[in-house]
Design a protein around this motif. Structure first.
Motif, mmCIF file in Angstrom:
data_model
loop_
_atom_site.group_PDB
_atom_site.id
_atom_site.type_symbol
_atom_site.label_atom_id
_atom_site.label_comp_id
_atom_site.label_asym_id
_atom_site.label_seq_id
_atom_site.Cartn_x
_atom_site.Cartn_y
_atom_site.Cartn_z
ATOM 1 N N ILE A 119 32.580 41.051 32.933
ATOM 2 C CA ILE A 119 32.286 42.173 32.033
ATOM 3 C C ILE A 119 32.393 43.516 32.753
ATOM 4 O O ILE A 119 32.913 44.474 32.206
ATOM 5 N N ASP A 120 31.886 43.590 33.977
ATOM 6 C CA ASP A 120 31.897 44.891 34.665
ATOM 7 C C ASP A 120 32.349 44.743 36.112
ATOM 8 O O ASP A 120 32.482 43.641 36.633
ATOM 9 N N GLY A 121 32.612 45.894 36.729
ATOM 10 C CA GLY A 121 33.047 45.907 38.126
ATOM 11 C C GLY A 121 34.421 45.294 38.323
ATOM 12 O O GLY A 121 34.661 44.646 39.338
ATOM 13 N N ILE A 146 37.277 39.378 38.909
ATOM 14 C CA ILE A 146 36.891 40.778 39.016
ATOM 15 C C ILE A 146 38.046 41.645 39.513
ATOM 16 O O ILE A 146 37.980 42.865 39.393
ATOM 17 N N GLY A 174 38.085 48.890 34.888
ATOM 18 C CA GLY A 174 37.273 48.688 33.694
ATOM 19 C C GLY A 174 37.851 47.611 32.801
ATOM 20 O O GLY A 174 39.063 47.421 32.720
ATOM 21 N N ARG A 175 36.970 46.895 32.135
ATOM 22 C CA ARG A 175 37.368 45.755 31.305
ATOM 23 C C ARG A 175 38.292 46.151 30.151
ATOM 24 O O ARG A 175 39.286 45.472 29.901
ATOM 25 N N SER A 209 38.852 45.361 38.250
ATOM 26 C CA SER A 209 40.029 46.180 38.505
ATOM 27 C C SER A 209 41.253 45.284 38.516
ATOM 28 O O SER A 209 41.154 44.071 38.699
#
Length: 134
Positions: free
Chosen positions: A32-34, A110, A47-48, A36
């Protein structure tokens, strides 16, 4: 199943989603986050939302290319791990890094980055040596 096996399974799911054009599966693979992503020849996506939009565009393109992966190696360090592999895209080899984080017990991507591998071709006949230094 070891963590390395689990990350390799997550990596296989990533390439399977790509091969089948399954956007829903691709969405589940990404954290969801973090996050690239650097597609070959593209600027970095952070960002997703922009990453998933790039995959939506790629997966739904009439000119979608086929990707095969090989030579996967997993490197695990605690709650994160990477898979280094070679992607074959329309006959060209790319070095790829797929980075995963354990999120609620599942390995989620991620970061993805792929770039062309420079191949040096040796000249079968080297040029003749010059009799002078200059």
């Amino acid at each position: 199943m070891t963590d390395a096996d689990a990350i390799l399974a997550a990596n296989a799911a990533y390439y399977r989603a790509f091969a089948t054009g399954d956007f829903a599966a691709m969405s589940r693979i990404w954290a969801i986050d973090g996050v690239s992503c650097v597609h070959p020849g593209w600027p970095a996506l952070i960002g997703r939302a922009p990453i998933l939009e790039s995959y939506r565009s790629i997966l739904h393109s009439a000119n979608r290319v086929r990707i095969a992966q090989r030579d996967e190696t997993a490197i695990v360090a605690g709650e994160e791990g990477r898979v280094l592999c070679v992607e074959i895209v329309e006959g060209a080899a790319l070095a790829a890094t797929n980075w995963y984080r354990r999120v609620e017990g599942a390995w989620r991507m991620i970061h993805h980055q792929a770039s062309p591998i420079a191949v040096l071709v040796e000249d079968p006949e080297p040029p003749p040596r010059s009799p002078t230094l200059n």
